[in-house]
Design a protein around this motif. Structure first.
Motif, PDB file in Angstrom:
ATOM      1  N   ALA A 238       0.842  -1.206   0.000  1.00 11.15           N
ATOM      2  CA  ALA A 238       0.000   0.000   0.000  1.00 11.15           C
ATOM      3  C   ALA A 238       0.873   1.250   0.000  1.00 11.15           C
ATOM      4  CB  ALA A 238      -0.911  -0.009   1.219  1.00 11.15           C
ATOM      5  N   ILE A 239       1.960   1.196   0.747  1.00 14.51           N
ATOM      6  CA  ILE A 239       2.885   2.329   0.791  1.00 14.51           C
ATOM      7  C   ILE A 239       3.482   2.582  -0.588  1.00 14.51           C
ATOM      8  CG2 ILE A 239       5.157   3.026   1.658  1.00 14.51           C
ATOM      9  CD1 ILE A 239       4.339   1.724   4.355  1.00 14.51           C
ATOM     10  N   GLN A 240       3.928   1.516  -1.246  1.00 16.41           N
ATOM     11  CA  GLN A 240       4.539   1.672  -2.563  1.00 16.41           C
ATOM     12  C   GLN A 240       3.529   2.184  -3.587  1.00 16.41           C
ATOM     13  OE1 GLN A 240       7.892   1.350  -3.192  1.00 16.41           O
ATOM     14  NE2 GLN A 240       7.263   2.361  -5.080  1.00 16.41           N
ATOM     15  N   MET A 241       2.312   1.671  -3.499  1.00 17.65           N
ATOM     16  CA  MET A 241       1.269   2.099  -4.427  1.00 17.65           C
ATOM     17  C   MET A 241       0.989   3.596  -4.264  1.00 17.65           C
ATOM     18  SD  MET A 241      -2.701   0.895  -4.735  1.00 17.65           S
ATOM     19  CE  MET A 241      -3.163   1.855  -3.293  1.00 17.65           C
ATOM     20  N   LEU A 242       0.873   4.039  -3.016  1.00 22.16           N
ATOM     21  CA  LEU A 242       0.595   5.454  -2.755  1.00 22.16           C
ATOM     22  C   LEU A 242       1.762   6.334  -3.204  1.00 22.16           C
ATOM     23  CD1 LEU A 242      -1.082   5.039   0.747  1.00 22.16           C
ATOM     24  CD2 LEU A 242      -2.217   5.708  -1.385  1.00 22.16           C
ATOM     25  N   LYS A 243       2.990   5.805  -3.054  1.00 20.09           N
ATOM     26  CA  LYS A 243       4.158   6.539  -3.561  1.00 20.09           C
ATOM     27  C   LYS A 243       4.075   6.705  -5.064  1.00 20.09           C
ATOM     28  CE  LYS A 243       7.755   5.340  -0.175  1.00 20.09           C
ATOM     29  NZ  LYS A 243       9.017   4.572   0.012  1.00 20.09           N
ATOM     30  N   ASP A 244       3.803   5.600  -5.747  1.00 19.24           N
ATOM     31  CA  ASP A 244       3.741   5.630  -7.212  1.00 19.24           C
ATOM     32  C   ASP A 244       2.647   6.551  -7.721  1.00 19.24           C
ATOM     33  OD1 ASP A 244       5.785   3.837  -7.151  1.00 19.24           O
ATOM     34  OD2 ASP A 244       4.791   2.278  -8.323  1.00 19.24           O
ATOM     35  N   GLN A 245       1.565   6.615  -6.969  1.00 21.65           N
ATOM     36  CA  GLN A 245       0.426   7.435  -7.384  1.00 21.65           C
ATOM     37  C   GLN A 245       0.547   8.881  -6.909  1.00 21.65           C
ATOM     38  OE1 GLN A 245      -2.857   5.147  -5.804  1.00 21.65           O
ATOM     39  NE2 GLN A 245      -2.929   3.801  -7.587  1.00 21.65           N
ATOM     40  N   GLY A 246       1.599   9.163  -6.141  1.00 20.84           N
ATOM     41  CA  GLY A 246       1.833  10.528  -5.680  1.00 20.84           C
ATOM     42  C   GLY A 246       0.813  11.028  -4.676  1.00 20.84           C
ATOM     43  N   LYS A 247       0.184  10.125  -3.943  1.00 21.14           N
ATOM     44  CA  LYS A 247      -0.832  10.516  -2.959  1.00 21.14           C
ATOM     45  C   LYS A 247      -0.170  10.722  -1.601  1.00 21.14           C
ATOM     46  CE  LYS A 247      -4.543   8.037  -5.373  1.00 21.14           C
ATOM     47  NZ  LYS A 247      -5.566   6.959  -5.286  1.00 21.14           N
ATOM     48  N   THR A 248       0.462  11.874  -1.459  1.00 21.57           N
ATOM     49  CA  THR A 248       1.309  12.125  -0.295  1.00 21.57           C
ATOM     50  C   THR A 248       0.519  12.120   1.013  1.00 21.57           C
ATOM     51  OG1 THR A 248       2.762  13.457  -1.685  1.00 21.57           O
ATOM     52  CG2 THR A 248       3.025  13.679   0.699  1.00 21.57           C
ATOM     53  N   ASP A 249      -0.626  12.768   1.034  1.00 20.13           N
ATOM     54  CA  ASP A 249      -1.410  12.825   2.266  1.00 20.13           C
ATOM     55  C   ASP A 249      -1.823  11.416   2.719  1.00 20.13           C
ATOM     56  OD1 ASP A 249      -1.178  15.546   2.288  1.00 20.13           O
ATOM     57  OD2 ASP A 249      -3.164  15.934   1.438  1.00 20.13           O
TER      58      ASP A 249
END
Length: 419
Positions: A238-249
């Motif tokens: 989930a962390i990697q996915m959010l990083k890739d998607q640029g969803k910082t918050d």
């Protein structure tokens, strides 16, 4: 009529010979004349009549099972286990009820069950030597024997978790990823758990994350997390996915959830701090909640130094953070252009704050210096960290007007490339 009579007589004679040969094989089996029984039973099953006789095939399976499992006979007939399995399969195909009765009478399926046990045990010995290429065919054979045992309602279960695990493991080690995924998916889809069975879930998360197939990666991460709640590895997808998607918050929130469960994860604390670091210092405009974010990143890096004081990267990040704040405060001095007593007081207060940040930067940066300076040689990343620390230390002491210390670190910087 004479010819017809002779033909019929010939057929009866052949029938009698086949039945007689089967009886002979069974007598040889009773006497444990396994070599003789093997020769006889091979002849019987190669004939038209014997090829249609469930008992002939069952006896062939029994004989070859003995060559596969008896310590005195093993090795005399290569591949005897799979010859035996093929014979048992043919026997059951011809008459499953009678073949099953014969197997029960033979010490409750012992000749069939022993094929599975012996093949697995011998294969596992190869596996223990880390000979995964050598072990793989044995596990394939064990699985085939096991599936026959299951489909004939002799034993085992619909999913042989142990053999399936070793198949996946061998394929993984041999870098045959699609095959490894095939077997590990069987275990994960069945929600198999227990010591060591976290690997299939980890593998699937890794494979699907690498392909950016986030739906499947999250699916198996969630399954793994449910079965191994203390394992933070499954949060990484989930962390990697959010990083890739640029969803910082959302990424920061995920880190906080993970750290609430496992605050002593060095990697998650460090990565959380680094994420905030980029958000705070990697932009031209200060983000909303600037001061609060700084407190969070410094708390994360400080926690890292407590978890593992021997690692220098968190100390370096802390030093950089304090130094960057000093620079930011110093820049804000330029906005005070007045000369009133209030302006002078404001400047003095800001200068004091900047000096506090510089002093706060020195302590962790000197920790980094101490860690690297004694090293005779360094890797590229280590040298980069070392030079970054001593460069900042030189600037810190220059700001404090400590020329001697500033020169000391300047000289260290010049000599750093020779390490």
């Amino acid at each position: 009529m004479k010819n017809s009579f002779l033909t019929a007589l010939s057929a009866l004679t052949l029938l009698g010979a086949t039945a007689q040969d089967l009886k002979q094989a069974e007598k040889q089996i009773d006497k444990k004349d396994w070599a003789g029984a093997r020769t006889t039973i091979d002849q019987v099953t190669s004939g038209d009549k014997g090829a249609k006789d469930y008992k002939a095939w069952y006896d062939k399976g029994k004989v070859y099972s003995q060559f596969a499992t008896d310590s005195a006979l093993k090795g005399q007939v290569p591949g005897a286990n799979m010859v035996a399995l093929d014979a048992f399969k043919k026997s059951y195909a011809l008459d499953s009820s009678k073949a099953s009765i014969a197997a029960v009478l033979d010490n409750k399926y012992a000749y069939i069950a022993n094929l599975y046990n012996t093949t697995f045990n011998e294969t596992y010995k190869i596996f223990q030597k880390n000979d995964f290429a050598g072990a793989l065919p044995g596990f394939v054979n064990t699985n085939e024997i096991g599936r026959f045992i299951y489909t004939q309602h002799i034993g085992l279960t619909g999913l042989d978790t142990v053999v399936t695990y070793y198949l996946g493991f061998c394929y993984m080690k041999l870098e045959k990823n699609d095959s490894a995924t095939f077997y590990f998916k069987q275990l994960a889809d069945a929600k198999v758990a227990g010591q060591g069975f976290d690997l299939p879930y980890r593998w699937l998360v890794y494979v699907y994350s690498d392909k950016k197939d986030w739906d499947n990666a999250q699916k198996y991460a969630a399954a793994g997390k449910a079965l191994y709640p203390k394992d933070t590895y499954f949060d990484d997808v989930a962390i990697q996915m959010l990083k890739d998607q640029g969803k910082t918050d959302e990424l920061l929130k995920k880190y906080e959830d993970v750290l609430a469960t496992d605050p002593n994860s060095y990697e998650h604390q460090y990565n959380y701090g680094n994420t905030i670091f980029a958000l705070v210092y990697g932009v031209d405009k200060k983000p909303a909640g600037y001061q609060e974010l700084i407190q969070k990143l410094e708390a994360a890096f400080t926690k890292c130094t407590q978890i593992d004081p021997s690692r220098p990267e968190a100390y370096l990040a802390l030093g950089k953070s304090h130094f960057n704040q000093a620079v930011s405060i110093n820049d804000s001095l330029k906005t005070i252009k007045g000369t009133t007593p209030a302006d002078a007081a404001g400047k003095k207060a800001l200068q004091g704050q900047a000096e506090e940040q510089i002093k706060a930067a020195i302590t962790p940066l000197e920790k980094v210096f101490g860690f690297y300076d004694s090293m005779a040689s360094m890797k590229t990343a280590e040298k980069s960290n070392y030079k970054s620390a001593i460069s900042l230390l030189g600037d810190c002491y220059r700001y404090l007007d400590n020329k001697e210390k500033a020169k000391f670190y300047d000289d260290k910087y010049t000599a750093a490339d020779s390490k």
